[in-house]
Design an enzyme around this catalytic site. Structure first.
Site, PDB file in Angstrom:
ATOM      1  N   GLU A 174      -9.837   6.023  15.829  1.00 33.73           N
ATOM      2  CA  GLU A 174      -9.700   5.985  14.372  1.00 33.73           C
ATOM      3  C   GLU A 174     -10.960   6.452  13.643  1.00 33.73           C
ATOM      4  O   GLU A 174     -11.030   6.374  12.420  1.00 33.73           O
ATOM      5  CB  GLU A 174      -9.333   4.570  13.916  1.00 33.73           C
ATOM      6  CG  GLU A 174      -8.014   4.072  14.473  1.00 33.73           C
ATOM      7  CD  GLU A 174      -6.794   4.799  13.915  1.00 33.73           C
ATOM      8  OE1 GLU A 174      -6.938   5.586  12.955  1.00 33.73           O
ATOM      9  OE2 GLU A 174      -5.702   4.582  14.443  1.00 33.73           O
ATOM     10  N   LEU A 199       1.484   5.166   1.858  1.00 34.60           N
ATOM     11  CA  LEU A 199       1.287   5.948   3.067  1.00 34.60           C
ATOM     12  C   LEU A 199       1.245   7.424   2.697  1.00 34.60           C
ATOM     13  O   LEU A 199       2.031   7.885   1.871  1.00 34.60           O
ATOM     14  CB  LEU A 199       2.438   5.674   4.039  1.00 34.60           C
ATOM     15  CG  LEU A 199       2.317   6.252   5.436  1.00 34.60           C
ATOM     16  CD1 LEU A 199       1.130   5.612   6.166  1.00 34.60           C
ATOM     17  CD2 LEU A 199       3.606   6.018   6.219  1.00 34.60           C
ATOM     18  N   GLY A 221       0.834  -1.199   0.000  1.00 33.31           N
ATOM     19  CA  GLY A 221       0.000   0.000   0.000  1.00 33.31           C
ATOM     20  C   GLY A 221       0.862   1.239   0.000  1.00 33.31           C
ATOM     21  O   GLY A 221       2.089   1.171  -0.055  1.00 33.31           O
TER      22      GLY A 221
END
Length: 128
Positions: free
Chosen positions: A72, A35, A33
């Site tokens: 989150e 960031l 992935g």
């Protein structure tokens, strides 16, 4: 359940205390992935990216999940959630582990790509 952390929940991060009694399973782990710096003092991950994201893996006791979900901004998949909780494979210590990770829900969160794939909590968070 295992959690892959890549930002403010890492050791030295401003929200690491949320992990409480969690057990560190891997000090160095890598997930596929990209960031991104959100510009808000924390990173966001896009699991559709082609790069690698560095982080840590923790075994999270069931009792801690509600507080981490709250931190989150994850309520279970509502359209207003900032992060989504998904299962991914992460490499650590020569093994592939199934973990949970919080990923960005909106492209607007993905401001500036962190090319190294590593959120340096001491350098970045000291600036805020």
């Amino acid at each position: 359940m295992l959690l892959f952390v890549y930002g403010t929940l890492k050791r030295g991060g401003k929200y690491h205390d949320y992990l409480g009694e969690a057990v560190l399973e891997a000090e160095y782990a890598v997930a596929k992935g990209d960031l991104y710096d959100t510009g808000l003092g924390y990173p966001a991950m896009d699991i559709n990216g082609k790069g690698e994201v560095q982080g840590e893996i923790y075994d999270i006791p069931e009792a801690l999940w509600p507080a981490i979900d709250y931190l989150e901004d994850y309520s279970g998949g509502a359209a207003t959630d900032l992060f989504n909780k998904v299962k991914i494979e992460v490499k650590a210590d020569g093994k592939v582990l199934q973990t949970v990770v919080y990923v960005a829900t909106m492209k607007e969160q993905l401001k500036e790509k962190v090319e190294s794939g590593n959120w340096d909590v001491l350098a970045v968070e000291g600036a805020y």
